[in-house]
Design a protein around this motif. Structure first.
Motif: not given
Length: 284
Positions: A40-47, A49-53, A172-176, A179-180
């Motif tokens: 989770w930490g690495s997934l949310t460490s950058s913006a 890939l598709v969603a604006s935020g 779950v990780c790909l959706n995060c 799509n953020g």
């Protein structure tokens, strides 16, 4: 996790109702949680890939009475019928009658709780009615044209549980990352008929993936979509589904939203909610 026998035999630790304890559900969940928690930490460490935020819930420590009531109701409904939202939707797609009833009751319960929270009856907007009609039509077609009939439950297999856990965690990780968002199945399904959704297309697309997966598995691995050792009675499907719908709305999440994403985010609310609904399911 689509087998009601697997769920209920996991909650029946003492073996009073189902004989030998089956750890399949627990192993699958723990594998998924370990992967999502560690990434989770690495997934949310950058913006994204598709969603604006990012569109993630706040890590709140506010544990309200409503959250607790909802979590306990969810656990009760899960233990009564043997389904939580994600597996129920999969089984409803392939025409399992108990799952169709459960999913319809889940939808009704979720919106009954939503109407209670805002003080008015929902489904008044034409778009809401159209989506609700589409859901009802889909459930009717699934009921009358089941894709999988017969078969038997698979025995406990650590290999299958690990593969299942990895696949759930991957989704779950790909959706995060793309799509953020957190993957909360009850909310994704329930908010389909929100009158002012900014992400209805996302919800439809996500659930369409469930439909495609259900068709794929029913064609190539139908043995994964049967539960002959236990079939919920009609009243169990209806009451259980309604309880899960009300509970997941009041409690703001289910197994995926609280149990996987919430715990992975170290959310105090999700930790408490997960302990409450699992405790309730084991108790019942």
């Amino acid at each position: 996790m689509t087998s009601t026998y697997k769920s209920l035999s996991f909650f029946d630790v003492a073996g009073h109702s189902f004989g030998a304890w089956d750890a399949s559900l627990g192993v699958t969940f723990c594998v998924s949680l370990a992967i999502v928690f560690s990434l989770w930490g690495s997934l949310t460490s950058s913006a994204p890939l598709v969603a604006s935020g990012w569109d993630l819930p706040r890590n709140s420590s506010d544990v309200s009475n409503e959250l607790m009531y909802g979590a306990f109701l969810f656990g009760f409904g899960w233990a009564l019928a043997g389904y939580c939202p994600g597996p129920a939707i999969i089984m409803a797609v392939v025409g399992n009658h108990a799952a169709v009833l459960f999913t319809a009751a889940l939808f009704a319960g979720w919106h009954a709780a939503a109407a209670h929270q805002v003080g008015r009856i929902g489904l008044s907007d034409p778009n809401q009615l159209l989506v609700a009609f589409a859901i009802a039509t889909g459930l009717y077609v699934s009921w009358t044209h089941p894709l999988v009939v017969g078969g038997t439950d698979l025995p406990f297999s650590p290999r299958n549980c690990v593969i299942g856990g990895v696949l759930v965690a991957s989704g779950v990780c790909l959706n995060c990352k793309f799509n953020g968002k957190v993957t909360g199945l009850s909310g994704i399904f329930g908010y389909l008929v929100d009158p002012r959704p900014t992400d209805r297309l996302y919800r439809i697309s996500f659930l369409s993936g469930f439909v495609v997966a259900a068709f794929f598995v029913s064609w190539y691995y139908p043995a994964l979509l049967v539960s002959s050792l236990h079939t919920p009675k009609t009243w169990q499907s209806l009451f259980g589904g309604f309880a899960v719908g009300v509970g997941t709305k009041l409690g703001s999440g289910c197994t995926s939203g609280h149990g996987l994403c919430g715990v992975a985010r170290r959310s105090p609310r999700s930790l408490v909610a997960t302990a409450a609904f699992l405790g309730s399911a084991f108790l019942w």
